[in-house]
Motif scaffolding. Sequence first.
Motif, short mmCIF file in Angstrom:
data_model
loop_
_atom_site.label_atom_id
_atom_site.label_comp_id
_atom_site.label_asym_id
_atom_site.label_seq_id
_atom_site.Cartn_x
_atom_site.Cartn_y
_atom_site.Cartn_z
N ARG A 48 0.83 -1.21 0.00
CA ARG A 48 0.00 0.00 0.00
C ARG A 48 0.86 1.26 0.00
O ARG A 48 0.61 2.21 -0.76
CB ARG A 48 -0.92 -0.01 1.23
CG ARG A 48 -1.76 1.26 1.40
CD ARG A 48 -2.82 1.34 0.31
NE ARG A 48 -3.62 2.53 0.46
CZ ARG A 48 -3.32 3.72 -0.08
NH1 ARG A 48 -2.22 3.85 -0.80
NH2 ARG A 48 -4.11 4.76 0.09
N LEU A 49 1.90 1.28 0.83
CA LEU A 49 2.76 2.46 0.90
C LEU A 49 3.58 2.65 -0.37
O LEU A 49 3.85 3.78 -0.78
CB LEU A 49 3.70 2.33 2.11
CG LEU A 49 3.04 2.38 3.49
CD1 LEU A 49 4.05 2.10 4.59
CD2 LEU A 49 2.37 3.74 3.72
N ALA A 50 3.96 1.52 -0.99
CA ALA A 50 4.83 1.60 -2.17
C ALA A 50 4.04 1.71 -3.47
O ALA A 50 4.65 1.85 -4.54
CB ALA A 50 5.72 0.36 -2.23
N SER A 51 2.72 1.66 -3.41
CA SER A 51 1.92 1.62 -4.63
C SER A 51 2.17 2.80 -5.59
O SER A 51 2.11 2.61 -6.82
CB SER A 51 0.43 1.53 -4.28
OG SER A 51 0.03 2.62 -3.47
N GLU A 109 0.61 -4.22 -11.18
CA GLU A 109 1.19 -5.17 -10.24
C GLU A 109 0.54 -5.10 -8.85
O GLU A 109 0.67 -6.04 -8.07
CB GLU A 109 2.69 -4.91 -10.09
CG GLU A 109 3.50 -5.17 -11.33
CD GLU A 109 4.97 -4.84 -11.15
OE1 GLU A 109 5.74 -5.04 -12.09
OE2 GLU A 109 5.34 -4.36 -10.05
N VAL A 110 -0.13 -4.00 -8.53
CA VAL A 110 -0.57 -3.76 -7.15
C VAL A 110 -1.58 -4.80 -6.68
O VAL A 110 -1.39 -5.45 -5.64
CB VAL A 110 -1.15 -2.34 -7.02
CG1 VAL A 110 -1.73 -2.13 -5.61
CG2 VAL A 110 -0.07 -1.30 -7.29
N LEU A 111 -2.68 -4.98 -7.41
CA LEU A 111 -3.71 -5.93 -6.98
C LEU A 111 -3.18 -7.37 -6.96
O LEU A 111 -3.44 -8.11 -6.00
CB LEU A 111 -4.94 -5.82 -7.87
CG LEU A 111 -6.16 -6.66 -7.46
CD1 LEU A 111 -6.52 -6.43 -5.99
CD2 LEU A 111 -7.35 -6.36 -8.36
N VAL A 170 -4.43 -10.55 -12.62
CA VAL A 170 -5.30 -10.60 -11.44
C VAL A 170 -6.07 -11.92 -11.40
O VAL A 170 -6.12 -12.60 -10.36
CB VAL A 170 -6.28 -9.41 -11.44
CG1 VAL A 170 -7.30 -9.56 -10.32
CG2 VAL A 170 -5.52 -8.10 -11.29
N ALA A 171 -6.68 -12.29 -12.52
CA ALA A 171 -7.45 -13.54 -12.55
C ALA A 171 -6.55 -14.75 -12.28
O ALA A 171 -6.94 -15.69 -11.57
CB ALA A 171 -8.13 -13.68 -13.91
N ALA A 172 -5.35 -14.74 -12.83
CA ALA A 172 -4.43 -15.86 -12.62
C ALA A 172 -4.02 -15.97 -11.15
O ALA A 172 -3.91 -17.07 -10.60
CB ALA A 172 -3.19 -15.70 -13.50
N MET A 173 -3.81 -14.83 -10.49
CA MET A 173 -3.44 -14.86 -9.08
C MET A 173 -4.61 -15.29 -8.20
O MET A 173 -4.42 -15.99 -7.21
CB MET A 173 -2.93 -13.49 -8.63
CG MET A 173 -1.49 -13.20 -9.00
SD MET A 173 -0.33 -14.47 -8.41
CE MET A 173 -0.67 -14.48 -6.64
N VAL A 174 -5.84 -14.90 -8.56
CA VAL A 174 -7.02 -15.36 -7.81
C VAL A 174 -7.14 -16.87 -7.91
O VAL A 174 -7.38 -17.57 -6.91
CB VAL A 174 -8.29 -14.68 -8.35
CG1 VAL A 174 -9.54 -15.35 -7.78
CG2 VAL A 174 -8.30 -13.20 -8.00
N ALA A 175 -6.95 -17.42 -9.11
CA ALA A 175 -7.00 -18.87 -9.29
C ALA A 175 -5.91 -19.56 -8.49
O ALA A 175 -6.15 -20.59 -7.85
CB ALA A 175 -6.87 -19.20 -10.77
N SER A 176 -4.72 -19.00 -8.49
CA SER A 176 -3.60 -19.61 -7.77
C SER A 176 -3.84 -19.56 -6.27
O SER A 176 -3.56 -20.53 -5.55
CB SER A 176 -2.30 -18.89 -8.12
OG SER A 176 -2.02 -19.00 -9.50
#
Length: 455
Positions: free
Chosen positions: A133-136, A143-145, A205-211
Amino acid sequence: MDAEPATTGPAGLIARLRARLAGGSSEASLTRRLAGTIFIIRVISAGLAYISQVLLARWMGTSDYGIYVYVWTWVLLLGSMLDFGISASAQKIIPEYRTRAEHALLRGFLSGSRWLTFAASALVSLGLAGIVRLASPWLDPAEVLPLYIGCMTLPAFVVANTQDGIARSHDWMQLGLMPQFIIRQALIIGITACAFLLGYHIGAVAAMVASAGAVWIAMTGQMVVLNRKLADHIEPGPKAYDVGGWLAVSLPILLVESFYLLLSYTDVLVLQQFRPSDEVGVYFAVVKTLALVSFIHYAMSATTAHRFAEYNASGDKARLSAYVTHAINWTFWPSLAATIVLLAFGKPLLWLFGPQFTVGYDIMFVAAIGLVVRSAIGPVERLLNMLGQQKICALAYALAFVMNVVLCIALVPRYGGHGAAAATSISLSFETVLLFWIVRRRLGLHVLAFGKSTN
């Protein structure tokens, strides 16, 4: 020998391999059988991972795929470190408790280690989310989400690693490894495929949610089965918790594991900082293609660690020496053969990711050098950890890691993936020489595939 099982699928393949490798009741045949089980699990996992990575690369494109690879690399790196080394030290602590008949401490470790690693990793994950959050403002918005989702994944990843160590210490290799390497990969494929078929955009984002979903589901199922097996295997009774003692053993091992992981992932992380995301995706495809070589080393490490500790605790030095020689030979020669095969078929394997990924074929030859050199001394880092030489082993890995960082920073900006592969191979070769010398001086063993171990 038992009749060859008639079952099909991954479980049947594992059972057939175990039957063929079981040449008797000796430790060597048991090790081959268990290592074969682990290896075939990792091969099946590699196949599933290849399918998932190929599909993701084609659905996402090189840029989104590069972001996913970057975030997932952080999950793999931090998730493997946040257990404080307990997943590895379990293979030392559990055999020693059993040998000394310290049943209360054993029962306490089997439950308390998982609660400890879950609580610690959850707190660290919250802190990391705060850092994101601080580095966003300075991060790529894309990359943030995915990074937030990666933070949510870490606690389950860490507990799964801890349970893996506990299961392997009881020779339950399938329970330790299948949830992480087969079930998790199958879930990633299934979830992303369903999303794609339903018309959702498959981005980072979708790939990270699945993972993340796959990691949590696989860990929970593993926990249920492990608890049932432990209830049948361990008699009920009082529990004792020696958290200080666990950490005294685990933290030095954590240093070793941390520097090893940093050494393993530095190339990808530095590449992300200096080169475009599409180059990161190509390099990651090369690493995935060569993963079979690492699986052999991993299989022998996972199989032998708790036996190194057991033989050392019982004072059987001759048995330990012979076992070390066996582990080294069964690491190097299969690794060499696998490397030759992968290099021969490397270009069509890279093409599966997409035609643009074949530009990484030359990188494979550079990256393969370090893997083959490292395999020549077998799982000696596990030997050092189990025999109380964690600090000197950590120093060796720290020096190799520093060398890798320096070389990556020097070579990656100009040579890209070729520079990253060269830096890693040089560092792995340096690490191999250091570990060989340490084991020779500290333990009096000649740990090389081309020689014999002597006391």
